[in-house]
Design an enzyme around this catalytic site. Structure first.
Site, PDB file in Angstrom:
ATOM      1  N   ARG A  75       6.748  -2.724  -9.185  1.00  9.35           N
ATOM      2  CA  ARG A  75       5.285  -2.639  -9.113  1.00  9.35           C
ATOM      3  C   ARG A  75       4.637  -3.155 -10.396  1.00  9.35           C
ATOM      4  NH1 ARG A  75       4.748   3.674  -7.145  1.00  9.35           N
ATOM      5  NH2 ARG A  75       6.375   3.576  -5.543  1.00  9.35           N
ATOM      6  N   GLU A 142      -0.482  -4.069   1.549  1.00 12.80           N
ATOM      7  CA  GLU A 142      -1.450  -3.098   1.058  1.00 12.80           C
ATOM      8  C   GLU A 142      -1.861  -3.412  -0.381  1.00 12.80           C
ATOM      9  OE1 GLU A 142      -1.683   1.784   0.667  1.00 12.80           O
ATOM     10  OE2 GLU A 142       0.120   0.693   0.071  1.00 12.80           O
TER      11      GLU A 142
END
Length: 441
Positions: A75, A142
Site C-alpha cells: 500500500r 477501490e
C-alpha cells in the site's frame, strides 16, 4: 504502465475473455432488482493461502464479490520489502502483496474463482496497483485521493495524491470507452472514528466528480455505519440525491455501506448485534452492497470461520425475511434533509469551481472541508465528533466548515441535552460507543 506489464491489447483481450460478470454488472443488477450484495474483507500473503481463503468463502455461497486486501508494505509503495516478506515469512503479511506476486497471479485467482474480485488497499498512490489489477482481469478498484491519503499518510500532499489518482481514473475511463467498465469505489470511512455522514459524503463525491470527469461511468459511494439506524438509513438515501446533483446522468452510481469501522465490542453477542444492525441499515437504506466486518474485529485479523459467520449473519438481515419492523419515515426524512443540506453547503463551492481537484485542495487547507483526526496535515482536523442522546453523530466543533446558521443551530440543539462533560470525555465516548469498555460506562 511498467515494462513488466502486458501490452494494452493483451489487457483488453484478457478482460474480453472473462466469462464472469464484472463488478459493475453485478452492482447494476443488484440496483435493478432491489438486492444487496455482500463482500467480506480478506487478504493473506501466500498465493495458496489466498486462493484457499477465497475458495472457502465461495464454498459457503454467501459472498457476491470477493476481496483481495493488499498488505501494508505494498500500500505504501514498499514493493521490495513486501517481496522479501513474501519470500521469507509470508504468514506475517497482513494482506496479499499484489505487486510481488504480479498480474499473472491475479489472473490465476480470477480464473479459479466464480465470483468477481475487487482490490481493497489504502494506498495514497494507486497507479501501479490499478495497472496490475486490470492486467489481472480485475474489474473493480477501490480508493481515491482523499480517502486513501488523509486518514493514513502524514507526508503525501493532496496535490500529489489527486494527480496520481487522476491517472487511475483516466485508465478506468479509457477501459470504459473500450467497452470494459471498471467500477470505482470511493472510501467514505476515512479515519473510521465516528465520521459524520455529510463529511463522508462530501469527500467521496469530490472524488467521484473528479473520476467522472476522466470518463469513469460506474461509481460506488461507500460510507461507514455510524451506529444510529435512522442516521445510517438517511445517509444511504442521500446518495442518489447527491448523485443527481453532482454527477453526469450517464454515470451509474451505487450506494455501499461499510459495517462499523470503529472500535468494535470485545464480546461476541454485542459484536454480532452490531454486524446485524449494519446489514439491516444497509438493507433498509437501499444499499447495493455491504462490506462486512466480523465478531473478531476487536482482537485482530479475523479467521475464515469468523468471516463466514459474519456473511451468514449479514445475509439474514438483508434478505428481509427474519425481521418485520414498522418504520417511522418522519425522523429518517428529517435526518436525510439535514444531511443533504450539510453536504450541499460543503460541496457546492467545490463542485462549481473550474478545477474541482484544486478547489478541494484549497478547501482542505482553509478548513472549509475537513475530516476528524487526520493523519495528514493537509487537513486541519478542526472538527470532531460527538454523539447526541440517540447515538447519532454530530459536530462537537464545525471548525471552518461553511455551514449555514440553520445547520449550526440544528447541530447545537441536538447536542443541548447531552450531559455536560469535557470535550475529551465526550469524544472518547463517541469513539468507544459500541466497545464493551464504552458501553459499560
Amino acid at each position: 504502465m511498467a515494462d513488466t506489464l502486458p501490452s494494452f491489447g493483451e489487457l483488453i483481450a484478457t478482460l474480453s475473455s472473462s466469462a464472469k460478470p464484472s463488478v459493475a454488472e453485478m452492482m447494476a443488477a443488484a440496483k435493478r432488482e432491489g438486492r444487496v450484495l455482500l463482500q467480506p474483507r480478506g487478504g493473506v500473503g501466500a498465493f495458496d493461502a489466498m486462493l484457499g481463503l477465497l475458495t472457502d468463502i465461495e464454498a459457503v455461497g454467501e459472498a457476491d464479490i470477493l476481496p483481495i486486501t493488499v498488505d501494508s508494505h505494498t500500500r505504501l509503495g514498499r514493493f521490495d520489502v513486501a517481496g522479501k516478506c513474501l519470500e521469507h515469512f509470508p504468514g506475517r503479511l497482513n494482506g496479499f502483496p499484489v505487486i510481488s506476486h504480479g498480474y499473472q497471479a491475479l489472473r490465476q485467482l480470477n480464473d479459479l474463482c466464480k465470483h468477481p474480485l475487487q482490490i481493497r488497499h489504502g494506498s495514497p498512490d494507486g497507479r501501479r496497483l490499478m495497472a496490475e489489477s486490470v492486467a489481472g482481469g480485475i474489474t473493480s478498484f477501490e480508493g481515491g485521493p482523499i480517502g486513501y491519503n488523509l486518514p493514513y499518510c502524514a507526508d503525501v500532499s493532496l496535490e500529489d495524491s489527486f494527480a496520481s489518482w487522476a491517472e487511475v481514473d483516466e485508465l478506468a475511463g479509457i477501459l470504459t470507452q473500450q467497452g470494459h467498465v471498471v467500477e470505482r469505489e470511493f472510501f467514505g470511512s476515512l479515519t473510521a472514528v465516528a465520521v459524520q455522514p455529510s463529511i463522508a459524503l462530501a469527500c467521496t463525491f469530490v472524488e467521484a466528480i473528479c473520476a467522472a470527469q476522466k470518463g469513469v461511468k460506474a461509481i460506488s459511494i461507500a460510507i461507514p455505519q455510524g451506529g444510529n439506524m435512522v442516521q445510517d438509513i438517511a445517509a444511504l438515501e442521500a446518495i442518489p440525491h447527491l448523485a443527481r446533483r453532482y454527477l453526469p446522468a450517464d454515470c451509474s452510481v451505487y450506494a455501499v455501506l461499510h459495517q462499523f469501522m470503529g472500535v468494535f465490542p470485545e464480546d461476541r453477542p454485542r459484536a454480532d448485534a452490531l454486524i446485524f444492525a449494519g446489514a439491516l441499515a444497509g438493507h433498509l437504506g437501499g444499499a447495493q452492497k455491504i462490506v462486512c466486518k466480523t465478531h473478531q474485529e476487536a482482537r485482530g485479523i479475523p479467521d475464515t470461520a469468523a468471516i463466514l459467520d459474519s456473511l451468514a449473519l449479514s445475509r439474514a438481515a438483508v434478505l428481509g425475511r427474519t425481521v418485520s419492523l414498522p418504520i417511522d419515515r418522519a425522523p429518517i426524512d428529517d435526518e436525510r434533509s439535514a444531511i443533504l443540506r450539510e453536504a450541499h453547503e460543503l460541496l457546492d463551492p467545490i463542485a462549481g469551481a473550474p478545477d474541482v481537484a484544486q478547489a478541494a485542495i484549497a478547501a482542505f487547507h482553509a478548513g472549509r472541508l475537513d475530516i476528524p483526526f487526520p493523519a495528514n496535515e493537509a487537513a486541519r482536523g478542526d472538527i470532531f465528533p460527538l454523539r447526541d442522546l440517540n447515538g447519532a453523530l454530530r459536530f462537537g466543533s464545525t471548525g471552518q466548515l461553511p455551514f449555514s446558521d440553520a445547520t449550526i443551530r440544528r447541530n447545537t440543539e441536538l447536542l443541548k441535552s447531552v450531559p455536560r462533560q469535557s470535550h475529551s470525555t465526550l469524544v472518547r465516548e463517541a469513539i468507544l460507543y459500541f466497545s464493551s469498555t464504552g458501553a459499560d460506562q
